[in-house]
Every structure is written in structure tokens, then in C-alpha cells.
Scaffold this active site. Structure first.
Site, mmCIF file in Angstrom:
data_model
loop_
_atom_site.group_PDB
_atom_site.id
_atom_site.type_symbol
_atom_site.label_atom_id
_atom_site.label_comp_id
_atom_site.label_asym_id
_atom_site.label_seq_id
_atom_site.Cartn_x
_atom_site.Cartn_y
_atom_site.Cartn_z
ATOM 1 N N GLY A 207 0.828 -1.217 0.000
ATOM 2 C CA GLY A 207 0.000 0.000 0.000
ATOM 3 C C GLY A 207 0.852 1.252 0.000
ATOM 4 N N GLY B 213 1.737 5.148 3.439
ATOM 5 C CA GLY B 213 2.667 4.039 3.220
ATOM 6 C C GLY B 213 4.045 4.556 2.840
ATOM 7 N N LYS C 185 -10.378 7.134 17.024
ATOM 8 C CA LYS C 185 -10.108 7.652 15.672
ATOM 9 C C LYS C 185 -11.326 7.415 14.771
ATOM 10 C CE LYS C 185 -7.392 9.210 12.282
ATOM 11 N NZ LYS C 185 -7.179 8.420 11.136
ATOM 12 N N ASN D 284 -13.561 10.156 12.803
ATOM 13 C CA ASN D 284 -13.739 10.042 11.344
ATOM 14 C C ASN D 284 -15.217 9.947 10.950
ATOM 15 O OD1 ASN D 284 -10.707 8.117 10.913
ATOM 16 N ND2 ASN D 284 -11.038 10.282 10.570
ATOM 17 N N ASN E 91 -15.297 13.093 8.459
ATOM 18 C CA ASN E 91 -15.089 12.671 7.065
ATOM 19 C C ASN E 91 -16.333 12.754 6.190
ATOM 20 O OD1 ASN E 91 -12.707 12.104 8.417
ATOM 21 N ND2 ASN E 91 -12.208 10.382 7.118
ATOM 22 N N ASN F 141 -11.914 20.800 6.943
ATOM 23 C CA ASN F 141 -12.394 20.392 8.272
ATOM 24 C C ASN F 141 -12.851 21.582 9.119
ATOM 25 O OD1 ASN F 141 -11.517 17.959 7.316
ATOM 26 N ND2 ASN F 141 -9.882 17.658 8.835
ATOM 27 N N SER G 31 -9.620 12.774 4.268
ATOM 28 C CA SER G 31 -9.290 11.701 3.318
ATOM 29 C C SER G 31 -10.534 11.303 2.512
ATOM 30 C CB SER G 31 -8.705 10.497 4.052
ATOM 31 O OG SER G 31 -9.582 10.058 5.058
ATOM 32 N N GLU H 44 -14.004 4.956 2.291
ATOM 33 C CA GLU H 44 -13.867 3.920 3.326
ATOM 34 C C GLU H 44 -15.052 3.947 4.297
ATOM 35 O OE1 GLU H 44 -9.151 3.336 3.865
ATOM 36 O OE2 GLU H 44 -9.803 5.379 4.282
HETATM 37 O O1 KPL Z 1 -8.225 11.288 9.841
HETATM 38 C C1 KPL Z 1 -8.633 12.243 9.224
HETATM 39 C C2 KPL Z 1 -8.971 12.006 7.800
HETATM 40 O O2 KPL Z 1 -9.045 12.952 7.016
HETATM 41 O O3 KPL Z 1 -9.145 10.831 7.446
HETATM 42 C C3 KPL Z 1 -8.873 13.549 9.923
HETATM 43 C C4 KPL Z 1 -8.456 13.413 11.380
HETATM 44 C C5 KPL Z 1 -10.337 13.889 9.858
HETATM 45 C C6 KPL Z 1 -8.041 14.657 9.390
HETATM 46 O O4 KPL Z 1 -8.457 15.134 8.163
#
Ligand code: KPL
Length: 300
Positions: free
Chosen positions: A12, A17, A183, A187, A191, A201, A254, A266
Site C-alpha cells: 500500500g 505508506g 479515531k 472520522n 469525514n 475540516n 481523506s 472507506e
Molecule cells: O483522519 C482524518 C482524515 O481525514 O481521514 C482527519 C483526522 C479527519 C483529518 O483530516
């Protein structure tokens, strides 16, 4: 007597990665990238830009057809690619291969352990920020913390020393499940909202409509978090979310980047996992469910 250092393989080679591969290589670790069949160079340069400084590390490349056994594997693929990626190299893994799973979302370690019960699986989570400028060329946007652990293991294994030497802030976490849950909870809120509203954000604490949505989603996530047994995280979640929004105000999450680039998101491993736990506890979470549906209708 000196103990032999393990040879790591990384599956990855996206932004995170490459960040780890570059750091591990520059601190003298033996590491190879596992690339798709047909990748011809014997090594690839990994270029990291950080604070105006550019560094380059040449990392050997192997493909799934290689015959080199894999004793230590890091997985930094997208969550939905893990199973297929591991299947492609399963013949190179042995009875007690070490696997460090540094992937967004939850539920994957259990899935891997069910499919390959002999693997010695460790999990990790990171707040390092990086994105790809080009293949194997990354911008390291922010230093963060990497936490690695294994359920029930208080002490790190001997190989962990290499990681704590190579990666700026890499900690052994004897309660990695809580770190992963925390986490995932963050997210679940940041996200999908940033992906749907196409915003950085920081907008989530500026726009009145988005502030209300954050509060509503957070209420549902707190209830599920408490039911799952993470009471301390549930109590701290509103402040935790506010802190991450402030600290990553200029980030494009992300998931927003995935949507912008037409990639699959995801969401199944983030909100999807949260809703599975909600169902197990008979908790209604209509706002998270609606968000999951909206994100899925946006992706190809
Ligand atoms: O983990 C993150 C992501 O974008 O996946 C955060 C903490 C929201 C930072 O952008």
C-alpha cells in the site's frame, strides 16, 4: 550478541505508506515495497517534501510473484483493499508472520484473523498528515502521533524499537482498541460531512448548519461509544472532535479527497462499522445512517 533486524515489506504505497517506508528506510531499516505484478524497476525513489525540505530514499521493490518469504508486513492500503492485497501475497507469509495493520476504520483485524488465523496481527492508527503529489512523491503536511498495539499485550515486541527510532512519535499503546475506536468516532463525524459539503475540516466549526450537524451526529456516536464500553471516550468525544477540527482546520479529509478523485470511500469501515455496533445494541442512529446512504449514493 546482536539480534538480526527484520526485513519489512510494505503493502500500500499511498501517502501514508510512502511516509513510513521513507522514514524506516532512512533510519537504516531493511524494507521493500510490494508493488503490482509488472512493476519493472528493482527499486523506486520515495520523495518526501516537508517544510520546504526534500528527501529521497531508494526502496527495493518486489511483486507478489517474487519468492521472498515475508516475515514482517506493514499494510497501509485503503481499508476495502486489505483482503485482496493480503490474498495476493498469502503464499509468501509464514506461520508466524508479523502484520502491522495501519488502515483507517475498524473490523479489519478481525476479518484478517478469521481468514488467516496464523498471522501475528498488530494494529495501528496515526494522525500523521500526508498526501500524494505524484506516485511515491508525497507532501508531509503535519507531524502526528502513531500508535501501535495488540489487544492484550502490555509490552511492545522487540521489533517495535526500530519503529520508535524511525518514526517521529511512535508509541506502544496497550489499549489500542480504544485508540482505534476514538479515531473511528472522529472520522465518523468529520469525514462524511466534509465529503458531502465539499469543505475543509475547519468549516465544521464555522458554518451554523454544519455546527448543528456535528452536534447531532456526535450525540449518536457518543451513545454507541458508551454502549460499546468506551465510556471515557464517550464523555470526552465532543471536546475531542472540537480539538481535531481546530488542529486540522485546513485539511481536506481523506474521504473528501476520495470523493474528489472519484475513488471509492472507506465509509463502510467507518460509519458502516459504527452502525453494525449500534444494531448489536439496539441503538437507533438515523443521522449517521442517512450520512452513510448519502456518501454511498455519491460514489461510483
Ligand atoms: O483522519 C482524518 C482524515 O481525514 O481521514 C482527519 C483526522 C479527519 C483529518 O483530516
Amino acid at each position: 550478541m546482536t539480534t538480526q533486524q527484520p526485513h519489512w515489506h510494505l503493502l500500500g504505497a499511498g501517502a501514508i505508506g510512502c511516509l513510513y517506508a521513507g522514514h524506516l528506510r532512512s533510519s537504516g531499516c531493511d524494507i521493500s515495497l510490494i508493488m503490482r505484478e509488472g512493476t519493472s524497476p528493482a527499486s523506486l525513489p520515495i520523495i518526501t517534501e516537508h517544510g520546504g525540505i526534500r528527501s529521497e530514499q531508494h526502496v527495493p521493490v518486489v511483486t507478489p510473484n517474487s519468492h521472498a518469504p515475508i516475515s514482517h508486513l506493514v499494510i497501509t492500503t485503503k481499508a476495502y483493499d486489505v483482503s485482496e492485497a493480503v490474498a495476493s501475497i498469502a503464499h509468501l507469509l509464514s506461520e508466524d508472520s508479523v502484520v502491522v495493520l495501519l488502515v483507517n476504520g475498524m473490523g479489519l483485524a478481525e476479518q484478517l484473523a478469521a481468514d488467516w488465523p496464523h498471522l501475528n496481527i498488530f494494529c495501528g492508527t496515526t494522525t500523521e498528515g500526508a498526501y500524494c503529489l505524484a506516485p511515491q512523491h508525497i507532501q508531509h503536511t503535519g507531524r502526528g502521533k502513531t500508535r501501535i498495539g495488540k489487544q492484550g499485550e502490555k509490552k511492545p515486541p522487540p521489533w517495535f524499537e526500530q519503529w520508535s527510532d524511525a518514526i517521529d512519535t511512535c508509541l506502544w499503546d496497550s489499549d489500542i482498541e480504544a485508540a482505534l475506536w476514538s479515531k473511528m468516532a472522529i472520522n465518523c463525524i468529520i469525514n462524511p460531512l466534509t465529503a458531502l459539503h465539499n469543505c475543509a475540516n475547519g468549516e465544521l466549526s464555522q458554518d451554523p448548519e454544519l455546527i448543528t450537524q456535528v452536534t447531532t451526529l456526535c450525540g449518536e456516536v457518543c451513545k454507541i461509544t458508551r454502549a460499546a464500553g468506551f465510556t471515557a471516550i464517550a464523555a470526552a468525544l465532543p471536546q475531542l472532535i472540537a480539538g481535531v477540527i481546530a488542529a486540522t482546520a485546513n485539511n481536506r479529509s481523506s474521504m473528501l479527497q476520495d470523493v474528489e478523485n472519484g475513488r471509492r470511500t472507506e465509509i463502510d469501515y467507518i460509519t458502516g462499522f459504527l452502525l453494525q455496533v449500534a444494531d448489536q445494541h439496539g441503538i437507533d442512529a438515523p443521522h449517521n445512517r442517512a450520512l452513510l446512504k448519502s456518501i454511498k449514493s455519491h460514489q461510483c
